[in-house]
Write a protein that holds these residues in place. Structure first.
Motif, PDB file in Angstrom:
ATOM      1  N   LYS A   2      36.316  46.452  14.917  1.00 26.01           N
ATOM      2  CA  LYS A   2      35.315  46.221  13.878  1.00 26.01           C
ATOM      3  C   LYS A   2      34.302  45.199  14.365  1.00 26.01           C
ATOM      4  O   LYS A   2      34.647  44.247  15.038  1.00 26.01           O
ATOM      5  CB  LYS A   2      35.968  45.724  12.585  1.00 26.01           C
ATOM      6  N   LYS A   3      33.049  45.431  14.004  1.00 20.70           N
ATOM      7  CA  LYS A   3      31.993  44.507  14.380  1.00 20.70           C
ATOM      8  C   LYS A   3      31.453  43.821  13.123  1.00 20.70           C
ATOM      9  O   LYS A   3      31.283  44.447  12.093  1.00 20.70           O
ATOM     10  CB  LYS A   3      30.847  45.240  15.080  1.00 20.70           C
ATOM     11  N   PHE A   4      31.161  42.529  13.254  1.00 26.62           N
ATOM     12  CA  PHE A   4      30.583  41.757  12.136  1.00 26.62           C
ATOM     13  C   PHE A   4      29.067  41.795  12.303  1.00 26.62           C
ATOM     14  O   PHE A   4      28.514  41.185  13.212  1.00 26.62           O
ATOM     15  CB  PHE A   4      31.088  40.310  12.172  1.00 26.62           C
ATOM     16  N   ILE A   5      28.432  42.581  11.445  1.00 27.43           N
ATOM     17  CA  ILE A   5      26.990  42.797  11.577  1.00 27.43           C
ATOM     18  C   ILE A   5      26.257  41.889  10.591  1.00 27.43           C
ATOM     19  O   ILE A   5      26.570  41.851   9.411  1.00 27.43           O
ATOM     20  CB  ILE A   5      26.637  44.276  11.292  1.00 27.43           C
ATOM     21  N   ALA A 363      41.074  38.984  13.305  1.00 33.81           N
ATOM     22  CA  ALA A 363      42.221  39.894  13.301  1.00 33.81           C
ATOM     23  C   ALA A 363      41.967  41.085  14.223  1.00 33.81           C
ATOM     24  O   ALA A 363      42.855  41.538  14.960  1.00 33.81           O
ATOM     25  CB  ALA A 363      42.498  40.365  11.878  1.00 33.81           C
ATOM     26  N   GLY A 364      40.714  41.588  14.166  1.00 32.60           N
ATOM     27  CA  GLY A 364      40.373  42.711  15.038  1.00 32.60           C
ATOM     28  C   GLY A 364      40.426  42.316  16.496  1.00 32.60           C
ATOM     29  O   GLY A 364      40.934  43.071  17.350  1.00 32.60           O
ATOM     30  N   ILE A 365      39.883  41.113  16.748  1.00 32.20           N
ATOM     31  CA  ILE A 365      39.904  40.627  18.142  1.00 32.20           C
ATOM     32  C   ILE A 365      41.342  40.430  18.603  1.00 32.20           C
ATOM     33  O   ILE A 365      41.711  40.774  19.747  1.00 32.20           O
ATOM     34  CB  ILE A 365      39.093  39.322  18.250  1.00 32.20           C
ATOM     35  N   SER A 366      42.181  39.879  17.723  1.00 35.57           N
ATOM     36  CA  SER A 366      43.586  39.675  18.083  1.00 35.57           C
ATOM     37  C   SER A 366      44.261  41.009  18.420  1.00 35.57           C
ATOM     38  O   SER A 366      45.049  41.112  19.378  1.00 35.57           O
ATOM     39  CB  SER A 366      44.331  39.003  16.924  1.00 35.57           C
ATOM     40  N   HIS A 367      43.933  42.031  17.613  1.00 34.82           N
ATOM     41  CA  HIS A 367      44.523  43.354  17.874  1.00 34.82           C
ATOM     42  C   HIS A 367      44.058  43.890  19.222  1.00 34.82           C
ATOM     43  O   HIS A 367      44.853  44.462  19.999  1.00 34.82           O
ATOM     44  CB  HIS A 367      44.117  44.311  16.740  1.00 34.82           C
ATOM     45  N   GLU A 368      42.750  43.689  19.503  1.00 33.52           N
ATOM     46  CA  GLU A 368      42.231  44.182  20.770  1.00 33.52           C
ATOM     47  C   GLU A 368      42.794  43.390  21.954  1.00 33.52           C
ATOM     48  O   GLU A 368      42.966  43.939  23.057  1.00 33.52           O
ATOM     49  CB  GLU A 368      40.698  44.100  20.761  1.00 33.52           C
ATOM     50  N   ILE A 406      52.606  33.692  34.298  1.00 35.07           N
ATOM     51  CA  ILE A 406      51.854  34.750  33.599  1.00 35.07           C
ATOM     52  C   ILE A 406      52.652  35.269  32.426  1.00 35.07           C
ATOM     53  O   ILE A 406      52.129  35.478  31.315  1.00 35.07           O
ATOM     54  CB  ILE A 406      51.498  35.895  34.576  1.00 35.07           C
ATOM     55  N   PHE A 407      53.972  35.488  32.619  1.00 36.33           N
ATOM     56  CA  PHE A 407      54.822  35.967  31.523  1.00 36.33           C
ATOM     57  C   PHE A 407      54.811  35.005  30.336  1.00 36.33           C
ATOM     58  O   PHE A 407      54.713  35.403  29.168  1.00 36.33           O
ATOM     59  CB  PHE A 407      56.269  36.156  32.020  1.00 36.33           C
ATOM     60  N   LYS A 408      54.938  33.699  30.651  1.00 35.43           N
ATOM     61  CA  LYS A 408      54.947  32.704  29.580  1.00 35.43           C
ATOM     62  C   LYS A 408      53.607  32.660  28.831  1.00 35.43           C
ATOM     63  O   LYS A 408      53.561  32.556  27.591  1.00 35.43           O
ATOM     64  CB  LYS A 408      55.264  31.329  30.141  1.00 35.43           C
ATOM     65  N   SER A 409      52.502  32.738  29.579  1.00 35.04           N
ATOM     66  CA  SER A 409      51.180  32.720  28.946  1.00 35.04           C
ATOM     67  C   SER A 409      50.970  33.938  28.056  1.00 35.04           C
ATOM     68  O   SER A 409      50.429  33.843  26.946  1.00 35.04           O
ATOM     69  CB  SER A 409      50.081  32.644  30.017  1.00 35.04           C
ATOM     70  N   VAL A 410      51.414  35.119  28.591  1.00 41.35           N
ATOM     71  CA  VAL A 410      51.282  36.339  27.793  1.00 41.35           C
ATOM     72  C   VAL A 410      52.121  36.235  26.526  1.00 41.35           C
ATOM     73  O   VAL A 410      51.710  36.614  25.435  1.00 41.35           O
ATOM     74  CB  VAL A 410      51.703  37.570  28.630  1.00 41.35           C
ATOM     75  N   GLU A 411      53.336  35.679  26.677  1.00 44.94           N
ATOM     76  CA  GLU A 411      54.214  35.529  25.521  1.00 44.94           C
ATOM     77  C   GLU A 411      53.603  34.580  24.490  1.00 44.94           C
ATOM     78  O   GLU A 411      53.645  34.827  23.268  1.00 44.94           O
ATOM     79  CB  GLU A 411      55.568  35.004  25.971  1.00 44.94           C
ATOM     80  N   ARG A 412      52.982  33.510  24.982  1.00 43.57           N
ATOM     81  CA  ARG A 412      52.349  32.557  24.067  1.00 43.57           C
ATOM     82  C   ARG A 412      51.173  33.202  23.333  1.00 43.57           C
ATOM     83  O   ARG A 412      51.020  33.049  22.125  1.00 43.57           O
ATOM     84  CB  ARG A 412      51.879  31.338  24.863  1.00 43.57           C
ATOM     85  N   CYS A 413      50.332  33.927  24.100  1.00 43.91           N
ATOM     86  CA  CYS A 413      49.188  34.607  23.473  1.00 43.91           C
ATOM     87  C   CYS A 413      49.658  35.640  22.456  1.00 43.91           C
ATOM     88  O   CYS A 413      49.088  35.782  21.372  1.00 43.91           O
ATOM     89  CB  CYS A 413      48.336  35.279  24.552  1.00 43.91           C
ATOM     90  N   HIS A 418      50.218  37.467  17.039  1.00 47.05           N
ATOM     91  CA  HIS A 418      51.131  37.993  16.036  1.00 47.05           C
ATOM     92  C   HIS A 418      51.065  37.182  14.745  1.00 47.05           C
ATOM     93  O   HIS A 418      51.029  37.730  13.638  1.00 47.05           O
ATOM     94  CB  HIS A 418      52.563  37.986  16.599  1.00 47.05           C
ATOM     95  N   GLN A 419      51.022  35.829  14.888  1.00 42.71           N
ATOM     96  CA  GLN A 419      50.912  34.964  13.700  1.00 42.71           C
ATOM     97  C   GLN A 419      49.580  35.183  12.980  1.00 42.71           C
ATOM     98  O   GLN A 419      49.533  35.249  11.741  1.00 42.71           O
ATOM     99  CB  GLN A 419      51.042  33.498  14.110  1.00 42.71           C
ATOM    100  N   LEU A 420      48.519  35.316  13.776  1.00 41.20           N
ATOM    101  CA  LEU A 420      47.201  35.508  13.180  1.00 41.20           C
ATOM    102  C   LEU A 420      47.127  36.829  12.433  1.00 41.20           C
ATOM    103  O   LEU A 420      46.612  36.903  11.311  1.00 41.20           O
ATOM    104  CB  LEU A 420      46.121  35.439  14.265  1.00 41.20           C
ATOM    105  N   LEU A 421      47.661  37.875  13.045  1.00 42.65           N
ATOM    106  CA  LEU A 421      47.666  39.177  12.385  1.00 42.65           C
ATOM    107  C   LEU A 421      48.538  39.160  11.133  1.00 42.65           C
ATOM    108  O   LEU A 421      48.192  39.741  10.102  1.00 42.65           O
ATOM    109  CB  LEU A 421      48.181  40.264  13.349  1.00 42.65           C
TER     110      LEU A 421
END
Length: 586
Positions: A2-5, A363-368, A406-413, A418-421
């Motif tokens: 989704k884009k915020f126009i 939320a959209g950015i988090s999903h992407e 890298i695994f830890k960073s990916v897990e943190r992100c 997940h919390q944001l969504l």
């Protein structure tokens, strides 16, 4: 994605606001209707004053004329009655003398009346009996005094050329105006005609002192401010007047105003004073009885009442204007403040919409972000597998360490997204089993960075050893706790503290307490804090946060209460059922 126009904006200039889309501002800019408060104040003061004062003025004017008419009637009728009474007295006096002279003319013939002694006896009898007679004379048909009794030498005087003589010849009776004549003092004469058997007419003429007229006009009912006198139809004074001259002087007022035989008129005298003039013509005489009253003296009570009436009107108008001006100012001021609050609420709603759009965008950015994170995670796993199957080589441990990073960073992100969504997505209410401890820690993580910046500590304490599992809607509970924590953070200055504690109560309910060391809520505001649009944040609060929180808790089957003390802190106590059975749609 989704884009915020576009971008919402609010502009503020004085008391005028406009809200619109900046990208399309020229075409569809939303503007709040402008009010001219000064004009509104003027119109409201004018209209309310007009509606309030006009009936009062009309009532006062009507009362003025009715009272004036009544008061004048009370003055005029007694004045007319008094004039009429004195007129009747004068007419009776003159008729009596005319009848007396007619009787003498009928009883005696010309030979008897030519006898001086006989005439003297007649004169002596009527003067002593009736009074007022100065002299009496007999005049032949040629106008010559043939006999006379009195203090003057009039024997032989001829009156043939006199107007009165010709008048008595034709009318048989004549009453003259007051005049000086041969006698040299003011008097009037009554003349009657007698026709003898020999057809030689003669006239009996008697003079009466004008002072008798003045005596007849005296009455104990006449007030000191009343001028009562007699004038002739030619406009000469027949008796002395208090204010308008002496006998035989010209009466200064215009007698052409006398349209009727008897009337009362309101006019001004030769000095410009207001007077009430009552007049009456005296029958069969040239006399007019005049009674003049100074209107100002007579109507002093009326003017006193008039002053009271005007004073009452002025005081009433002043009081009405003061109340109207105060009320209109108050009304316009409250309207102006309400417009400002409305504009501020519109601004806050616009800002809330903006933040909601940002939330949806986040939320959209988090999903992407989750998609490339998955790819990074898979590629990192592939690298790890390859490294484990390959032999040793230089810096292999260092590469494996980077892969683990890298695994830890990916897990943190992934955890953050997940919390944001979980917090941002808004779907149909869904009841699930929720760890209360986990949920509260998750909410605290949302506001933790702001707390750290302001050096505020947040302490979470489970008052029981076991974890509490709720069956409820995660998103709604998150919204409740975030709203309360945000209020707490705004109320606390630096180095403050927030304590969160929870425990099971009565087996089927759980109690959560959120306490802060902030500035507290004034006692007078406590009954209103859950009302929509009530806020203590005068500049920027919408008053919706706690109202929405209260509604959510009620719909989940719980209760929320607050205790607060100024400069000490505030405690919110939330009691929720372990098993919520109400489907909620927000």
């Amino acid at each position: 994605m989704k884009k915020f126009i576009g971008k919402k904006s609010i502009k503020k200039t004085g008391f005028k606001y406009s809200i619109g889309n900046e990208q399309t501002q020229k075409s569809n800019d939303y503007k709040k209707p402008e009010r001219d408060y000064r004009k509104l104040l003027f119109v409201s003061i004018f209209l309310i004053s007009f509606v309030s004062i006009t009936p009062l003025v009309i009532l006062t004017v009507v009362n003025y004329f009715q009272y004036r008419k009544t008061y004048q009637a009370d003055i005029i009728y007694p004045l007319m009655r008094q004039t009429s009474s004195i007129r009747d007295n004068l007419e009776s006096f003159i008729k009596e003398r005319i009848s007396l002279l007619k009787y003498i003319a009928q009883k005696y013939d010309v030979q008897d009346l030519s006898d001086k002694r006989k005439l003297f006896q007649i004169y002596y009898a009527i003067r002593n009996t009736f009074g007022g007679f100065v002299d009496i004379g007999v005049i032949d048909n040629e106008g010559t005094h043939i006999n006379y009794v009195g203090p003057y030498d009039l024997l032989g005087k001829n009156y043939k050329s006199q107007k009165w003589f010709n008048n008595v010849i034709f009318n048989e009776v004549d009453v003259s105006e007051v005049f000086m004549g041969f006698r040299g003092f003011p008097h009037f004469a009554i003349s009657v005609l007698k026709s003898s058997i020999t057809k030689k007419d003669f006239v009996i003429r008697a003079s009466i002192n004008s002072e008798v007229l003045k005596d007849k006009t005296n009455s104990p009912e006449v007030q000191t401010y009343t001028d009562l006198f007699i004038i002739s139809q030619s406009g000469l004074l027949q008796t002395n007047s208090k204010f308008y001259g002496k006998t035989l002087e010209k009466f200064p007022l215009d007698i052409s105003l006398f349209k009727n035989k008897f009337d009362v008129i309101e006019t001004q005298d030769h000095k410009g004073k207001s007077i009430l003039l009552s007049y009456s013509y005296i029958s069969n005489t040239p006399f007019i009885l005049i009674e003049i009253v100074n209107a100002e003296s007579l109507m002093s009570n009326w003017f006193k009442n008039l002053n009271q009436l005007v004073l009452f009107l002025l005081i009433s108008v002043i009081l009405i204007l003061l109340v109207v001006i105060w009320g209109s100012n108050r009304f316009v001021k409250l309207l102006k403040e309400n417009d400002l609050r409305t504009a501020q609420i519109l601004h806050e709603i616009e800002y809330t919409n903006k933040m909601a759009s940002i939330g949806r965008l986040a939320a959209g950015i988090s999903h992407e972000i989750n998609n490339p994170l998955s790819i990074i995670n898979e590629n990192a796993g592939m690298i790890q597998d390859i490294l484990q199957k390959s032999g040793d080589f230089h810096n292999k441990d260092k590469v494996l360490k980077c892969v683990n990073s890298i695994f830890k960073s990916v897990e943190r992100c992934a955890k953050i997204t997940h919390q944001l969504l979980g917090f941002a997505k808004r779907m149909e209410p869904k009841f699930e089993q929720i760890s209360l401890s986990e949920l509260i820690n998750e909410v605290v993580s949302f506001v933790y960075r702001e707390a750290i910046i302001n050096n505020i500590s947040i302490n979470v304490r489970n008052l029981q050893n076991e974890d509490i599992i709720l069956t409820s809607d995660r998103g709604l509970l998150q919204q409740v706790f975030v709203n309360i924590l945000n209020n707490a953070l705004e109320a606390i200055s630096e180095n403050g503290r927030i304590d969160i504690s929870f425990a099971r109560v009565e087996n089927d309910f759980v109690e959560i307490k959120i306490s802060d060391t902030g500035k507290g809520i004034p006692e007078k505001d406590l009954p209103h804090i859950f009302e929509p649009f009530f806020t203590t944040k005068k500049e920027y609060g919408t008053g919706l946060g706690l109202s929405i929180t209260y509604g959510i808790v009620k719909k989940l089957g719980g209760t929320i209460t607050v205790e607060s003390q100024e400069n000490v802190g505030t405690t919110f106590k939330i009691v929720l059922p372990i098993f919520s059975k109400i489907n909620v749609e927000i």
